[in-house]
Motif scaffolding. Structure first.
Motif, PDB file in Angstrom:
ATOM      1  N   SER A 114       0.730  -1.198  -0.192  1.00  0.00           N
ATOM      2  CA  SER A 114      -0.233   0.021   0.057  1.00  0.00           C
ATOM      3  C   SER A 114       0.891   1.317   0.023  1.00  0.00           C
ATOM      4  O   SER A 114       0.636   2.179  -0.691  1.00  0.00           O
ATOM      5  N   MET A 115       2.201   1.313   0.808  1.00  0.00           N
ATOM      6  CA  MET A 115       2.712   2.238   0.714  1.00  0.00           C
ATOM      7  C   MET A 115       3.450   2.662  -0.636  1.00  0.00           C
ATOM      8  O   MET A 115       3.551   3.725  -0.949  1.00  0.00           O
ATOM      9  N   THR A 116       4.063   1.556  -1.172  1.00  0.00           N
ATOM     10  CA  THR A 116       4.383   1.700  -2.624  1.00  0.00           C
ATOM     11  C   THR A 116       3.648   2.177  -3.431  1.00  0.00           C
ATOM     12  O   THR A 116       3.893   2.962  -4.476  1.00  0.00           O
ATOM     13  N   LEU A 117       2.516   1.841  -3.634  1.00  0.00           N
ATOM     14  CA  LEU A 117       1.590   2.132  -4.443  1.00  0.00           C
ATOM     15  C   LEU A 117       0.916   3.652  -4.310  1.00  0.00           C
ATOM     16  O   LEU A 117       0.939   4.355  -5.189  1.00  0.00           O
ATOM     17  N   THR A 118       0.870   4.068  -2.996  1.00  0.00           N
ATOM     18  CA  THR A 118       0.493   5.307  -2.683  1.00  0.00           C
ATOM     19  C   THR A 118       1.650   6.331  -3.307  1.00  0.00           C
ATOM     20  O   THR A 118       1.422   7.516  -3.559  1.00  0.00           O
ATOM     21  N   TRP A 164       4.101   5.797  -5.531  1.00  0.00           N
ATOM     22  CA  TRP A 164       4.059   5.967  -6.763  1.00  0.00           C
ATOM     23  C   TRP A 164       2.765   6.805  -7.353  1.00  0.00           C
ATOM     24  O   TRP A 164       2.845   7.473  -8.492  1.00  0.00           O
ATOM     25  N   PHE A 165       1.692   6.618  -6.895  1.00  0.00           N
ATOM     26  CA  PHE A 165       0.624   7.619  -7.391  1.00  0.00           C
ATOM     27  C   PHE A 165       0.746   8.917  -7.160  1.00  0.00           C
ATOM     28  O   PHE A 165       0.327   9.903  -7.832  1.00  0.00           O
ATOM     29  N   ALA A 166       1.150   9.100  -5.923  1.00  0.00           N
ATOM     30  CA  ALA A 166       1.810  10.550  -5.703  1.00  0.00           C
ATOM     31  C   ALA A 166       2.708  11.174  -6.764  1.00  0.00           C
ATOM     32  O   ALA A 166       2.778  12.188  -7.285  1.00  0.00           O
TER      33      ALA A 166
END
Length: 108
Positions: free
Chosen positions: A18-22, A24-26
């Protein structure tokens, strides 16, 4: 009386994902926002409002990634999400200036 030793955090794979996805979204939202600031003619209609939305999304995702990382990921290094958050503040500054100019032109 000394306090109890701090409980060691577990490394939660779901939180790491979840931390990695958010993060990269940022980063993606920050890149899109910076591109629209550099070349505002790419999106002539509603450009400042899209930039403001991208700035808000960048800040939301960057700080969400930092919150997840500090709580649930062992050895969290938040430099990428911090850079995205700083880019989000820059986007908000320039987009706010452009949006204010649009609103001022409407009032005159």
């Amino acid at each position: 009386m000394p306090s109890a030793p701090a409980e060691k955090r577990r490394d939660d794979p779901a939180a790491r994902r979840s931390m990695t996805l958010t993060t990269w979204f940022a980063v993606v939202a920050a890149v899109l926002g910076v591109v629209l600031i550099i070349w505002p003619k790419l999106l002539p209609a509603g450009g400042p409002w899209v930039q403001l939305a991208l700035g808000v999304l960048t800040l939301f995702f960057a700080f969400r990634a930092r919150a997840i990382g500090t709580r649930s990921v062992e050895g969290y290094d938040g430099r990428v999400s911090l850079a995205a958050a700083m880019a989000g503040f820059v986007i908000m500054f320039f987009a706010g200036n452009a949006a204010f100019s649009v609103l001022s032109a409407l009032g005159a």
